[in-house]
Design an enzyme around this catalytic site. Sequence first.
Site, short mmCIF file in Angstrom:
data_model
loop_
_atom_site.label_atom_id
_atom_site.label_comp_id
_atom_site.label_asym_id
_atom_site.label_seq_id
_atom_site.Cartn_x
_atom_site.Cartn_y
_atom_site.Cartn_z
N HIS A 70 0.92 -1.24 0.09
CA HIS A 70 -0.01 0.06 -0.04
C HIS A 70 0.85 1.10 0.05
O HIS A 70 1.34 1.68 0.96
CB HIS A 70 -0.94 -0.05 1.04
CG HIS A 70 -2.03 0.99 1.21
ND1 HIS A 70 -3.39 0.94 1.91
CD2 HIS A 70 -1.93 2.51 0.63
CE1 HIS A 70 -3.94 1.89 1.62
NE2 HIS A 70 -3.30 2.69 0.87
N HIS A 211 -11.87 1.51 4.66
CA HIS A 211 -12.75 2.97 4.38
C HIS A 211 -14.28 2.53 4.81
O HIS A 211 -14.73 2.61 3.87
CB HIS A 211 -12.35 3.45 3.12
CG HIS A 211 -11.17 4.09 2.98
ND1 HIS A 211 -10.88 5.52 3.35
CD2 HIS A 211 -10.02 3.78 2.38
CE1 HIS A 211 -9.56 5.89 3.28
NE2 HIS A 211 -9.08 4.68 2.68
N ALA A 236 -9.59 5.12 8.93
CA ALA A 236 -10.73 5.20 8.07
C ALA A 236 -11.82 4.08 8.56
O ALA A 236 -12.25 3.54 7.37
CB ALA A 236 -10.24 5.12 6.78
N ARG A 243 -20.44 -1.11 22.73
CA ARG A 243 -21.52 -1.55 22.71
C ARG A 243 -21.92 -1.77 21.11
O ARG A 243 -22.87 -2.40 20.53
CB ARG A 243 -22.67 -0.66 23.29
CG ARG A 243 -22.92 -0.99 24.64
CD ARG A 243 -24.24 -0.40 25.00
NE ARG A 243 -24.15 0.93 25.33
CZ ARG A 243 -23.51 1.59 26.18
NH1 ARG A 243 -23.06 1.20 27.15
NH2 ARG A 243 -23.30 3.02 26.17
N ASP A 264 3.55 4.16 11.65
CA ASP A 264 4.44 5.26 11.63
C ASP A 264 4.56 6.04 13.04
O ASP A 264 5.01 7.41 13.33
CB ASP A 264 3.93 6.39 10.58
CG ASP A 264 2.65 6.99 10.75
OD1 ASP A 264 1.87 6.54 11.45
OD2 ASP A 264 2.20 7.77 10.01
N HIS A 267 -0.48 7.57 12.73
CA HIS A 267 -1.77 6.97 12.43
C HIS A 267 -2.30 6.20 13.37
O HIS A 267 -3.74 6.08 13.52
CB HIS A 267 -1.56 6.22 10.94
CG HIS A 267 -1.71 6.81 9.69
ND1 HIS A 267 -0.39 7.68 9.18
CD2 HIS A 267 -2.57 7.14 8.81
CE1 HIS A 267 -0.69 8.11 8.33
NE2 HIS A 267 -1.98 8.12 7.73
N ASP A 290 1.60 3.31 3.35
CA ASP A 290 0.64 4.41 2.94
C ASP A 290 1.18 5.56 2.62
O ASP A 290 0.58 6.74 2.74
CB ASP A 290 -0.52 4.22 3.89
CG ASP A 290 -1.75 4.92 3.16
OD1 ASP A 290 -1.97 5.05 2.11
OD2 ASP A 290 -2.74 5.23 4.01
N ALA A 324 -3.29 12.88 5.32
CA ALA A 324 -3.31 12.28 3.90
C ALA A 324 -2.24 11.43 3.79
O ALA A 324 -1.27 11.65 3.05
CB ALA A 324 -3.20 13.63 3.07
#
Length: 400
Positions: A70, A211, A236, A243, A264, A267, A290, A324
């Site tokens: 990725h 995502h 994401a 719950r 890293d 994140h 990423d 980003a």
Amino acid sequence: MDKSKASISSCLLSDARIVLPGSVTDRISLLVEDGRITRIFEPSTAQQAKAQVRIDLDGLTLFPGFIDVHIHGAGGVDTMEASADGLHQVARFLAENGVTSWLPTLVPAPEEDYRRAARAIRQLMREQEGRPAAARVLGLHYEGPFINSAQCGALRPVHFRIFHEAADIDALAVVEEKGAARMITVAPEIEGGIELVRELHGRGWIVSIGHTRAGVDALDRACEAGARHMTHFMNAMSPLHHRTPGPIGWGLINDAITCDVIADGVHVDPLILKLVLRSKTPARIALISDAVAPTGLGDGEYRIWGETVNVFQGRTQNSRGSIAGSVITMRDAVRMMLSLDVPAEDVARMASINPARLLGINQEYGSIEIGKRADLVALDGEGNVRLTLIGGRVAFENQL
Ligand SMILES: [Zn+2]
């Protein structure tokens, strides 16, 4: 070291601390012939080995080459816009950072942009054996477009899609090269999502969940339909609630599911990385970068995917306040894991063999074993890359 070693057919790497599957062994030597690992020697027997070239690693730690499934670019090159030459430039940069194979990763975009990106990837895959040694492109990874706009992160929801029929998959440009990997990140809760997972899995795609805000029922059905992996686990995704387990609770507890993480320290907090490690174990985690195009360029303001992104002290942020992507490489992720006292052999599982398993290429790639491709990286005690071998070719060396 003599640059002519780039074209050698046999090479003895001596006196290394070698990270083998499940163990680390000091002061052993390894013979590479015609791009493959052919022998592993005890120190007393290595002298008998006949090799064109000998490289004394003098106690450096030799890992299997890192595999990044990725990554969006580096050195100012974005995989969505790059030519084959641009991708090769990224591949050279990656080799300097111990990465020996990678999947250029595409973000949601108009079809003509996908087609252009896939064409460049295919061209490099055809040419890469003839070019200077660099991290090998294994195929491509679609991050989206079938994902949840409520968890878009830095991706542009205007290009997200839902699934109606098989033709929606045909619209994704692919790399037709034999053996080219096709990975895709999907949110199973979107309209048609479960059918989409089933159809992609049936066509040989590696389907990863990401995502997403899916509930446990949809996640169970997605797993049953063929999705067995999760993309940048915890990022994401709807957050964990006691719950409402959602993707994170489901992923943590489900042993049939592997995941990847962006290690890293930005994140995912290092403490939460430890939680993921304890729950998933190193057997079910792959490290990813990423990384985005500004990786390797330092702090500053950059344009990525139609937006301005600020990079400051290892952290990216767009105008909407989202992270980003990262500006790390796999080497940094490896160093982060080693700093959490994860044993080197477990780090190698996460950086090399698990991504190879995910792509179904672990017979050839991902570990230091006789018969496998000689994709190797030597690190010093500070985690600096001192040598990268890709298919037995020297792709990078530093002060050897
Ligand atoms: Zn990404």
